[in-house]
Design a protein around this motif. Sequence first.
Motif, short mmCIF file in Angstrom:
data_model
loop_
_atom_site.label_atom_id
_atom_site.label_comp_id
_atom_site.label_asym_id
_atom_site.label_seq_id
_atom_site.Cartn_x
_atom_site.Cartn_y
_atom_site.Cartn_z
N ARG A 25 0.84 -1.20 0.00
CA ARG A 25 0.00 0.00 0.00
C ARG A 25 0.87 1.26 0.00
N ALA A 26 1.92 1.23 0.84
CA ALA A 26 2.84 2.37 0.90
C ALA A 26 3.56 2.57 -0.43
N PHE A 43 12.13 -0.61 2.18
CA PHE A 43 11.22 0.50 1.84
C PHE A 43 10.90 1.25 3.13
N PRO A 44 10.78 2.59 3.09
CA PRO A 44 10.52 3.36 4.32
C PRO A 44 9.37 2.75 5.12
N GLY A 45 9.61 2.55 6.41
CA GLY A 45 8.58 2.00 7.28
C GLY A 45 8.58 0.49 7.36
N TYR A 68 10.45 9.39 -1.64
CA TYR A 68 11.70 10.10 -1.33
C TYR A 68 11.71 10.66 0.09
N ASP A 69 10.60 11.28 0.49
CA ASP A 69 10.61 11.88 1.82
C ASP A 69 9.61 11.23 2.78
N LEU A 70 9.31 9.95 2.53
CA LEU A 70 8.48 9.23 3.49
C LEU A 70 9.23 9.09 4.82
#
Length: 454
Positions: free
Chosen positions: A269-270, A304-306, A341-343
Amino acid sequence: MGNKPTISVAHLGCEKNRVDTEHMLGLLVQAGYQVDTNEELADYVIVNTCSFIQAAREESVRTLVELAESDKKIVITGCMAQHFQEQLLEELPEAVALVGTGDYHKIVEVIERAEAGERVKEVSAEPTYIADETTPRYRTTTEGVAYLRVAEGCDYRCAFCIIPHLRGNQRSRSIESIVAEAKQLAAEGVQEIILISQITTNYGLDLYGEPKLAELLQALGQVDVPWIRMHYAYPTGLTPKVMTAIQQTPNVLPYLDLPLQHSHPEILRAMNRPWQGRVNDGIIERIKTALPDAVLRTTFIVGFPGETEEHFDHLLQFVRRHEFDHVGVFTFSAEEGTPAYDLPGQLPQAVMDERRDALMAAQQPISLQKNQMEVDKVVDVLIEQENPETGELVGRSARFAPDVDGLVYVQGKAQLGSLVSVNITDADIYDLYGQAVTRDDRSSLLQLVGQTVF
């Protein structure tokens, strides 16, 4: 007019970019330019750049700087030219021209303008061009293999990917145009045609109002070429109709490259791939049922971020559960201009590397087991190289795509660019080893494997 300048191409990036390089070379040769593979001997060097992730840009920049220092006239083309137009022209005074991803077909005119002393900038803000079978092409791959682009661009907007911004929205070629080019390639002796686009399962959507991959594959079944391989099949696009077409078209290999990227619904989802979420397990089981012989390749992004330990563990279990034939793992690269990029929750590179290594380690015994299952089989191998020292031949079976999968090392005699029957005698994690079987001794394979010398 004087002599035309000599031109060389430094090629970086993916197979989509490779096709652009081949069309530029074809157009230049047709216009009477000398094309030389040796950059030293060229007046102009076209650098066909990649801008997909940071590492690719660094390689492109290194190549540009090295050539700039060697006093060559540089023409910058490809994704990085599209991406960083002004910066590149400013930073590299040696660049005489900059050409966008939708403008490479104007290369002859660009060189003429540069020759006349102009500093050329030819970049369509929204790339819309796609070459067809009438566009000249000078192939740069080994003689047995050719890439055939069925569409260009992409309509998806995955959070980590800059490609749609650099290559525009999807535009498909007609089935007739693709078949015509496939026939030309077959007539040139090509044994394997690899269908490429950003997302092959969406082929035709823009042109026909619905995906037409099944119809395309059926039409290509009429072309006299032994192997047709598809790249980048989104699992949701592998409809029963497409799977039936793969099964019923003898020269279409049941090789599926599924760019899954992750298994956990929250990360998907992200990534802005929610349509992929809950369907993974079910779809992969469905593929295996419909195509029991399918060779499945996939790629994942870790970090991936998170992405938590729990998310990563989900991915690890997913890989162990589904036993893919081939797995590629990339660490997340934060790309300016993409939503990711800025997550928040960006992970340190060390953690990402650790996860990549752990995922690869989980896959290795699976890959080894899949390869070991080939031992004692006789398989067709496309011969691509010969080691001049040892006489050993190197090629690929249908299970292996070029550049990303393993190789088959073959003892025996065979023509480069030909398909040969090989008795597989050994296997390791990545590669297979075997002995070429000549037509007449196929019946007596036993002699090959068990003959005693008296």
